[in-house]
Design an enzyme around this catalytic site. Structure first.
Site, mmCIF file in Angstrom:
data_model
loop_
_atom_site.group_PDB
_atom_site.id
_atom_site.type_symbol
_atom_site.label_atom_id
_atom_site.label_comp_id
_atom_site.label_asym_id
_atom_site.label_seq_id
_atom_site.Cartn_x
_atom_site.Cartn_y
_atom_site.Cartn_z
ATOM 1 N N THR A 113 0.819 -1.217 0.000
ATOM 2 C CA THR A 113 0.000 0.000 0.000
ATOM 3 C C THR A 113 0.849 1.261 0.000
ATOM 4 O OG1 THR A 113 -1.535 1.273 1.385
ATOM 5 C CG2 THR A 113 -0.094 -0.234 2.522
ATOM 6 N N TYR A 127 -1.711 0.196 10.072
ATOM 7 C CA TYR A 127 -1.982 -0.479 8.793
ATOM 8 C C TYR A 127 -0.753 -0.412 7.889
ATOM 9 C CZ TYR A 127 -3.639 -1.196 4.049
ATOM 10 O OH TYR A 127 -3.758 -1.633 2.765
HETATM 11 N N1 UFG Z 1 -13.094 10.979 2.255
HETATM 12 C C1 UFG Z 1 -14.098 11.897 2.503
HETATM 13 N N2 UFG Z 1 -15.316 11.425 2.825
HETATM 14 C C2 UFG Z 1 -15.615 10.096 2.932
HETATM 15 C C3 UFG Z 1 -14.578 9.157 2.669
HETATM 16 C C4 UFG Z 1 -13.316 9.630 2.335
HETATM 17 O O1 UFG Z 1 -13.873 13.097 2.442
HETATM 18 O O2 UFG Z 1 -16.755 9.743 3.263
HETATM 19 C C5 UFG Z 1 -11.759 11.466 1.884
HETATM 20 C C6 UFG Z 1 -10.680 11.019 2.856
HETATM 21 O O3 UFG Z 1 -10.643 11.866 3.969
HETATM 22 C C7 UFG Z 1 -9.444 11.080 1.970
HETATM 23 C C8 UFG Z 1 -9.978 10.713 0.583
HETATM 24 O O4 UFG Z 1 -11.391 10.920 0.651
HETATM 25 O O5 UFG Z 1 -8.980 12.389 1.921
HETATM 26 C C9 UFG Z 1 -9.726 9.270 0.215
HETATM 27 O O6 UFG Z 1 -10.148 8.451 1.300
HETATM 28 P P1 UFG Z 1 -10.371 6.887 1.169
HETATM 29 O O7 UFG Z 1 -10.915 6.416 2.483
HETATM 30 O O8 UFG Z 1 -11.162 6.583 -0.047
HETATM 31 O O9 UFG Z 1 -8.919 6.309 0.925
HETATM 32 P P2 UFG Z 1 -7.558 6.551 1.736
HETATM 33 O O10 UFG Z 1 -6.723 7.456 0.906
HETATM 34 O O11 UFG Z 1 -7.797 6.945 3.129
HETATM 35 O O12 UFG Z 1 -6.967 5.085 1.836
HETATM 36 C C10 UFG Z 1 -6.880 4.226 0.741
HETATM 37 C C11 UFG Z 1 -6.924 2.797 1.248
HETATM 38 C C12 UFG Z 1 -5.713 2.488 2.040
HETATM 39 C C13 UFG Z 1 -4.460 2.847 1.292
HETATM 40 C C14 UFG Z 1 -4.519 4.268 0.802
HETATM 41 C C15 UFG Z 1 -3.329 4.528 -0.045
HETATM 42 O O13 UFG Z 1 -8.052 2.596 2.065
HETATM 43 O O14 UFG Z 1 -5.707 1.110 2.298
HETATM 44 O O15 UFG Z 1 -5.706 4.452 0.049
HETATM 45 O O16 UFG Z 1 -3.490 5.698 -0.781
HETATM 46 F F1 UFG Z 1 -3.398 2.735 2.086
#
Ligand code: UFG
Length: 328
Positions: free
Chosen positions: A119, A145
């Site tokens: 990741t 994680y």
């Molecule tokens: N976000 C919102 N509202 C929501 C959900 C997400 O604003 O309801 C935002 C988050 O705060 C973040 C962005 O959208 O800024 C992306 O969030 P995600 O939860 O879709 O994904 P993440 O970037 O947090 O994490 C994902 C995977 C991880 C991995 C990571 C690597 O879940 O396993 O990408 O980039 F490590």
């Protein structure tokens, strides 16, 4: 000869796409899944299936003695970043501990090739000077994680050296969308991912959603991510498998497109599909979110010959929405 590929977590979001695409490319997947988050419907009928945990050495020994496995694609694991902060033991057990059990069983059975799901979380919160991120940038995870995956990477390096094995470690950026043939998609219960949640709002499964943080140091104040279509991610896995079968060396590769979109841009792209307006609330930052994660994916392109086919935000969100609608 048809190669048999063990797919751990083959009933989950990414694993089930791999299963379908392996079959498309003439491989025989063998699934191992404990169905903690996976679904039976995601696995094509007739696929050999072992139900249980990848940390169970007896089950692994049974699989390796009953099947003639050429390589393992290891998807099984826990993936929710905030949960890893409140329950780190689960992440070190399911991700790091179980990967060690798998590597040990592979070494014992003489199964020598591994494609491993890592990741972008291994990079932590990279300094702006490290964007786009190359693989040898500092790895400083900011949550359990990311650390559980980084520790797995380290074990893989040591175990493959010691036991004449080989591995391709793929560091995923933000995987999204669904199979372009509509066979599988993201069905994970209680999903936390942006595009999944937004499509659930559009299809009436949720009343609305929040944008977490509007005061980041980015052009519109919301976080920027490199969203990669699941089919392109799986294409990288198939190339990695081919590389290992041909005797290729260990590789660690970023999987992303090399450019990013903000949370607001993603929501705008989904609204532009013409299926309704998403009801959004501006909210505080979510713990542990880095401002910007963008891959430098030249190594994946150069070493594996990977050429993305769906590098288009509208295509990604449209396929995610099509999957969500197909399930209603
Ligand atoms: N976000 C919102 N509202 C929501 C959900 C997400 O604003 O309801 C935002 C988050 O705060 C973040 C962005 O959208 O800024 C992306 O969030 P995600 O939860 O879709 O994904 P993440 O970037 O947090 O994490 C994902 C995977 C991880 C991995 C990571 C690597 O879940 O396993 O990408 O980039 F490590």
């Amino acid at each position: 000869m048809t190669h048999q590929i063990l797919v751990t977590g083959g009933a989950g979001y990414i694993g089930s796409h791999a299963v379908h695409h392996l079959i498309d490319h003439g491989y025989q997947p063998v699934v191992l899944d404990d169905f903690s988050t996976g679904r039976h419907e995601a696995i094509p009928e007739g696929t050999p299936l072992y139900e249980g945990n990848v940390g169970d050495p007896h089950l692994l020994a049974t699989v390796f003695s009953e099947q003639n496995i050429t390589a393992v694609m290891h998807f099984a694991g826990s993936i929710v970043v905030p949960e890893s902060v409140t329950n780190p033991g689960k992440y070190y057990a399911n991700n790091t501990g179980n990967t060690l059990m798998l590597l040990t069983a592979m070494a014992k059975a003489g199964v020598s090739r591994l494609v491993f799901s890592s990741t972008a979380a291994v990079y932590g919160n990279p300094d702006a000077k490290f964007i786009p991120i190359v693989e040898d940038n500092p790895t400083e995870p900011i949550n359990p994680y990311g650390m559980s995956k980084l520790m797995s990477e380290r074990m893989i390096a040591d175990m493959t050296t010691a036991h004449d094995m080989s591995a391709v470690v793929l560091r995923y950026f933000n995987v999204a969308g669904a199979d372009m043939k509509g066979r599988v998609g993201q069905s994970t219960p209680d999903a936390t991912h942006l595009i999944k949640i937004a499509t659930q709002v559009l299809t009436g499964q949720r009343d609305g959603m929040s944008i977490f943080g509007t005061d980041y140091d980015t052009p519109d104040g919301t976080c920027i991510r490199d969203y990669i279509h699941i089919d392109d991610l799986i294409a990288a896995h198939l190339l990695a498998l081919d590389h290992l079968i041909k005797g290729g060396e260990n590789l660690t590769l970023n999987c992303g497109y090399g450019h990013g979109f903000s949370v607001k841009e993603v929501i705008t792209a989904i609204n532009a599909l013409g299926e309704g307006e998403i009801n959004v609330t501006l909210a505080d930052r979510r713990d542990g979110d880095p401002a910007r994660l963008i891959a430098d994916s030249s190594a994946c392109r150069n070493r594996l010959g990977w050429t993305p086919r769906h590098d288009d935000l509208t295509t990604i969100v449209r396929s995610a929405l099509a999957w969500e609608k197909s399930r209603q």
